[in-house]
Design a protein around this motif. Sequence first.
Motif, PDB file in Angstrom:
ATOM      1  N   ASP A  43      -9.026   4.837  -6.011  1.00  0.00           N
ATOM      2  CA  ASP A  43      -9.170   3.208  -5.927  1.00  0.00           C
ATOM      3  C   ASP A  43     -10.692   3.147  -5.182  1.00  0.00           C
ATOM      4  O   ASP A  43     -10.769   2.824  -3.804  1.00  0.00           O
ATOM      5  CB  ASP A  43      -8.119   2.658  -5.036  1.00  0.00           C
ATOM      6  CG  ASP A  43      -8.395   1.183  -5.211  1.00  0.00           C
ATOM      7  OD1 ASP A  43      -9.292   0.522  -6.247  1.00  0.00           O
ATOM      8  OD2 ASP A  43      -7.749   0.406  -4.403  1.00  0.00           O
TER       9      ASP A  43
ATOM     10  N   PRO B 180      -4.091   3.352  -9.450  1.00  0.00           N
ATOM     11  CA  PRO B 180      -3.150   2.802  -8.366  1.00  0.00           C
ATOM     12  C   PRO B 180      -4.008   2.539  -7.077  1.00  0.00           C
ATOM     13  O   PRO B 180      -4.873   3.315  -6.610  1.00  0.00           O
ATOM     14  CB  PRO B 180      -2.005   3.823  -8.159  1.00  0.00           C
ATOM     15  CG  PRO B 180      -3.102   5.006  -8.504  1.00  0.00           C
ATOM     16  CD  PRO B 180      -3.916   4.750  -9.535  1.00  0.00           C
ATOM     17  N   SER B 181      -3.889   1.622  -6.202  1.00  0.00           N
ATOM     18  CA  SER B 181      -4.393   1.491  -5.024  1.00  0.00           C
ATOM     19  C   SER B 181      -3.584   2.477  -3.843  1.00  0.00           C
ATOM     20  O   SER B 181      -2.664   2.826  -4.329  1.00  0.00           O
ATOM     21  CB  SER B 181      -4.277  -0.151  -4.248  1.00  0.00           C
ATOM     22  OG  SER B 181      -2.857  -0.168  -4.015  1.00  0.00           O
TER      23      SER B 181
ATOM     24  N   THR C 151       2.779   3.179 -11.593  1.00  0.00           N
ATOM     25  CA  THR C 151       1.900   4.121 -12.181  1.00  0.00           C
ATOM     26  C   THR C 151       2.215   4.941 -13.328  1.00  0.00           C
ATOM     27  O   THR C 151       1.586   4.730 -14.544  1.00  0.00           O
ATOM     28  CB  THR C 151       1.078   5.130 -11.132  1.00  0.00           C
ATOM     29  OG1 THR C 151       0.708   4.570  -9.894  1.00  0.00           O
ATOM     30  CG2 THR C 151      -0.072   5.901 -11.678  1.00  0.00           C
TER      31      THR C 151
ATOM     32  N   GLU D 209       2.301  -3.562  -4.025  1.00  0.00           N
ATOM     33  CA  GLU D 209       2.895  -2.096  -4.408  1.00  0.00           C
ATOM     34  C   GLU D 209       3.164  -2.305  -6.140  1.00  0.00           C
ATOM     35  O   GLU D 209       3.276  -1.235  -6.656  1.00  0.00           O
ATOM     36  CB  GLU D 209       4.264  -1.735  -3.875  1.00  0.00           C
ATOM     37  CG  GLU D 209       5.475  -2.822  -4.069  1.00  0.00           C
ATOM     38  CD  GLU D 209       5.422  -3.810  -3.369  1.00  0.00           C
ATOM     39  OE1 GLU D 209       4.592  -4.255  -2.710  1.00  0.00           O
ATOM     40  OE2 GLU D 209       6.271  -4.860  -3.710  1.00  0.00           O
TER      41      GLU D 209
ATOM     42  N   ASP E  71      -6.305   9.627 -14.409  1.00  0.00           N
ATOM     43  CA  ASP E  71      -6.109   8.920 -13.008  1.00  0.00           C
ATOM     44  C   ASP E  71      -7.284   9.093 -12.319  1.00  0.00           C
ATOM     45  O   ASP E  71      -8.034   9.958 -12.198  1.00  0.00           O
ATOM     46  CB  ASP E  71      -4.977   9.971 -12.408  1.00  0.00           C
ATOM     47  CG  ASP E  71      -3.941  10.018 -13.209  1.00  0.00           C
ATOM     48  OD1 ASP E  71      -2.912   8.930 -13.107  1.00  0.00           O
ATOM     49  OD2 ASP E  71      -3.499  10.849 -14.039  1.00  0.00           O
TER      50      ASP E  71
ATOM     51  N   THR F 169       0.086   1.283  -3.886  1.00  0.00           N
ATOM     52  CA  THR F 169       0.873   1.075  -5.173  1.00  0.00           C
ATOM     53  C   THR F 169       2.156   1.842  -5.314  1.00  0.00           C
ATOM     54  O   THR F 169       1.601   3.251  -5.280  1.00  0.00           O
ATOM     55  CB  THR F 169       0.069   1.385  -6.596  1.00  0.00           C
ATOM     56  OG1 THR F 169      -1.276   0.257  -6.659  1.00  0.00           O
ATOM     57  CG2 THR F 169       0.581   1.046  -8.004  1.00  0.00           C
TER      58      THR F 169
ATOM     59  N   ILE G 245      -1.908  -2.852  -9.855  1.00  0.00           N
ATOM     60  CA  ILE G 245      -2.576  -1.630 -10.419  1.00  0.00           C
ATOM     61  C   ILE G 245      -3.721  -1.808 -11.218  1.00  0.00           C
ATOM     62  O   ILE G 245      -4.024  -2.943 -12.042  1.00  0.00           O
ATOM     63  CB  ILE G 245      -1.656  -0.542 -11.138  1.00  0.00           C
ATOM     64  CG1 ILE G 245      -2.138   0.811 -11.417  1.00  0.00           C
ATOM     65  CG2 ILE G 245      -1.140  -1.099 -12.307  1.00  0.00           C
ATOM     66  CD1 ILE G 245      -1.306   1.935 -11.886  1.00  0.00           C
TER      67      ILE G 245
END
Length: 281
Positions: free
Chosen positions: A181, A152-153, A161, A131, A178, A156, A134
């Motif tokens: 992923d 972000p995954s 983020t 979490e 943005d 995450t 990134i």
Amino acid sequence: MQKVGVVGGGLMGSGIAEVCARAGLDVIVVESTEASAEAAKGRMTKSLERAESKGKIESAAAVLEGIRFVTDLEQLHDRDLVIEAIIEDEEIKTQLFRDLDRIVASPDAILASNTSSIPIMKLGVVTSRPERVIGIHFFNPVPVLKLVELVPSIVTDPAVTEIARTFVEGTLGKEAIDCKDRAGFVVNALLIPFVLSGIRMVESGFASPEDIDKGLVLGAAHPQGPLALADLIGLDTTKAVAESLYEEFKEPLFAAPPLLNRMVEAGLLGRKTGRGFYTYN
Ligand SMILES: CC(=O)CC(=O)SCCNC(=O)CCNC(=O)[C@H](O)C(C)(C)COP(=O)(O)OP(=O)(O)OC[C@H]1O[C@@H](n2cnc3c(N)ncnc32)[C@H](O)[C@@H]1OP(=O)(O)O
Ligand SMILES: NC(=O)C1=CN([C@@H]2O[C@H](COP(=O)(O)OP(=O)(O)OC[C@H]3O[C@@H](n4cnc5c(N)ncnc54)[C@H](O)[C@@H]3O)[C@@H](O)[C@H]2O)C=CC1
């Protein structure tokens, strides 16, 4: 985000460390050998002296004072943010993320990757804190190009983020976009097929690198054509990015052309080795 670690001081790591130090942050650069740490310092010194001579910074020496060059990863234990910028190799990067997870002490720290194309989830999943992992993806040359992709995954923490966005836009003065992923994120998913198409044109004898690049510069107002760009990125990195994209999407447009493979095998990696599609001093 005051204490930043950058792992890998190559083309990208040295640029990332430079912009962080110019923003007044405390920076540690970790390289794999003393010789490569020296090379990283040399690259940064040259770039900072150029910035000083153009009046963009007051003193290159003062910025360099904010950067420590080391070979011991353990020195990153007190960092708030670590940005990984080592070679584009999934196995080597996942091993590094395992090590960073063990070393970086604060549970609030962020572990970031500058990967061009490897899905962030593959790096996050080997840590105990996915979490807080990134993608913070800069563009080459880092001191010049404004863009950073935030990736972000799927696990995450959204707060991570937002901290990364504040770091990129507020602290470094860059512009963020943005991205989901997926291999290649936004820019490389579009740019790498363009570069590979240029290489295929050379391979088929359709036109010379000079004419292809001239065509795109004068006919489409690109700052550089695809072959000059491949030399700037590095042919090894271009090949690695193409392979990640191909593995994810299985689209022929992402497949590395044989000429690219042969050039990498020959050590013709572009600017970094002095020869690629062009020759450099
Ligand atoms: C693979 C990935 O994951 C993602 C990627 O990064 S893909 C690659 C993305 N990058 C690109 O597409 C680069 C496209 N090319 C360009 O933007 C330009 O050709 C270029 C910036 C590389 C060179 O620009 P140029 O006008 O031909 O050369 P030049 O006049 O020497 O440089 C322009 C400015 O950039 C600066 N600069 C150039 N290279 C630099 C470097 N490596 N470090 C710091 N500054 C640099 C110069 O000092 C100059 O600054 P001023 O305007 O203040 O004088
Ligand atoms: N070249 C480009 O245009 C861009 C590259 N990237 C990404 O940035 C990353 C780095 O790329 P480059 O800087 O171009 O590569 P590079 O080859 O110039 O630098 C990589 C550096 O990492 C060091 N290194 C390797 N393993 C290490 C380890 N375990 N610990 C510490 N240092 C280690 C090497 O000594 C080398 O100096 C890659 O993931 C690449 O995909 C992202 C944006 C643009």
